[in-house]
Design a protein around this motif. Structure first.
Motif, PDB file in Angstrom:
ATOM      1  N   GLN A   1      -2.081 -29.676 -38.585  1.00  0.00           N
ATOM      2  CA  GLN A   1      -2.548 -29.849 -39.944  1.00  0.00           C
ATOM      3  C   GLN A   1      -2.045 -28.362 -40.791  1.00  0.00           C
ATOM      4  O   GLN A   1      -1.534 -28.726 -41.889  1.00  0.00           O
ATOM      5  N   ARG A   2      -2.580 -27.443 -40.142  1.00  0.00           N
ATOM      6  CA  ARG A   2      -1.909 -26.284 -40.980  1.00  0.00           C
ATOM      7  C   ARG A   2      -0.539 -25.767 -40.864  1.00  0.00           C
ATOM      8  O   ARG A   2      -0.073 -25.372 -41.968  1.00  0.00           O
ATOM      9  N   HIS A   3       0.139 -26.263 -39.691  1.00  0.00           N
ATOM     10  CA  HIS A   3       1.480 -26.025 -39.922  1.00  0.00           C
ATOM     11  C   HIS A   3       2.225 -26.979 -40.874  1.00  0.00           C
ATOM     12  O   HIS A   3       3.144 -26.394 -41.644  1.00  0.00           O
ATOM     13  N   ASP A   4       1.904 -28.073 -40.849  1.00  0.00           N
ATOM     14  CA  ASP A   4       2.328 -29.142 -41.802  1.00  0.00           C
ATOM     15  C   ASP A   4       2.031 -28.630 -43.512  1.00  0.00           C
ATOM     16  O   ASP A   4       2.833 -28.810 -44.046  1.00  0.00           O
ATOM     17  N   ASP A   5       0.691 -28.092 -43.574  1.00  0.00           N
ATOM     18  CA  ASP A   5       0.674 -27.629 -44.953  1.00  0.00           C
ATOM     19  C   ASP A   5       1.445 -26.411 -45.232  1.00  0.00           C
ATOM     20  O   ASP A   5       2.121 -26.429 -46.484  1.00  0.00           O
ATOM     21  N   ILE A   6       1.648 -25.785 -44.353  1.00  0.00           N
ATOM     22  CA  ILE A   6       2.735 -24.524 -44.640  1.00  0.00           C
ATOM     23  C   ILE A   6       4.172 -25.107 -44.969  1.00  0.00           C
ATOM     24  O   ILE A   6       4.751 -24.446 -45.669  1.00  0.00           O
ATOM     25  N   ARG A   7       4.596 -26.085 -44.137  1.00  0.00           N
ATOM     26  CA  ARG A   7       5.898 -26.534 -44.164  1.00  0.00           C
ATOM     27  C   ARG A   7       6.005 -27.456 -45.747  1.00  0.00           C
ATOM     28  O   ARG A   7       7.049 -27.147 -46.435  1.00  0.00           O
TER      29      ARG A   7
ATOM     30  N   GLY B   1       8.492 -26.048 -48.456  1.00  0.00           N
ATOM     31  CA  GLY B   1       9.622 -27.049 -48.871  1.00  0.00           C
ATOM     32  C   GLY B   1      10.306 -27.456 -47.449  1.00  0.00           C
ATOM     33  O   GLY B   1      11.687 -27.751 -47.537  1.00  0.00           O
ATOM     34  N   LEU B   2       9.816 -27.299 -46.559  1.00  0.00           N
ATOM     35  CA  LEU B   2      10.525 -27.661 -45.207  1.00  0.00           C
ATOM     36  C   LEU B   2       9.849 -28.746 -44.591  1.00  0.00           C
ATOM     37  O   LEU B   2      10.235 -29.158 -43.332  1.00  0.00           O
TER      38      LEU B   2
END
Length: 166
Positions: A145-151, A155-156
């Motif tokens: 979830q944290r990685h998805d938030d950063i992406r 804009g990745l």
């Protein structure tokens, strides 16, 4: 002298004195007490008192039980005067049977309790493993979830250009 050898030496001396305390001809000693009482006859452990004939005879060690011709089991006394030989044999057989049954029951209970304990231990270990696995899955989901938030922040979030190679 070592404290561990002292009881063994005392036991050996006691056994030797008991062996030498017996008369040199125990068979004759028993027959000499024919006119006496049961108590007098049974002072010697090799003697058997027969109430029916009121005689003191040497215990026939070659046969385990005294033959009926020598003295019937109901009338035979050995060791103690107030208990006949038949009752003594039955009592010892019952006590032996009870001991054997108690031993088997204890053996069965110990094995069953040991298995119960190991099953309980296995259940505890499995529960702990499940708890650890659940925590690990929760941490993995939080990290994703944290990685998805950063992406999404940078804009990745779109199509991964390397996905067609995987």
């Amino acid at each position: 002298m070592d404290s561990r050898t002292l009881p063994a030496v005392l036991l050996l001396l006691f056994g030797l004195t008991t062996a030498f305390a017996q008369t040199s001809a125990p068979g004759q000693a028993c027959e000499l007490k024919n006119g006496t009482s049961c108590e007098e006859c049974l002072k010697n452990v090799t003697c058997l008192w027969c109430i029916k004939t009121k005689s003191c005879v040497t215990y026939p060690v070659k046969t385990i039980l005294p033959p009926h011709a020598l003295c019937p089991l109901n009338d035979a006394r050995w060791g103690i005067c107030w208990m006949n030989f038949q009752t003594l044999i039955i009592t010892l057989a019952v006590l032996g049977g009870i001991l054997i049954i108690a031993f088997i029951v204890c053996l069965f209970c110990c094995c069953k309790c040991e298995n119960f304990g190991s099953k309980r231990f296995e259940a505890k270990m499995e529960k702990q493993a499940n708890k650890t696995k659940t925590k690990q899955e929760e941490r993995r989901a939080e990290m994703k979830q944290r990685h998805d938030d950063i992406r999404t922040k940078y804009g990745l979030r779109g199509q991964n250009p390397y996905s067609k190679f995987a």
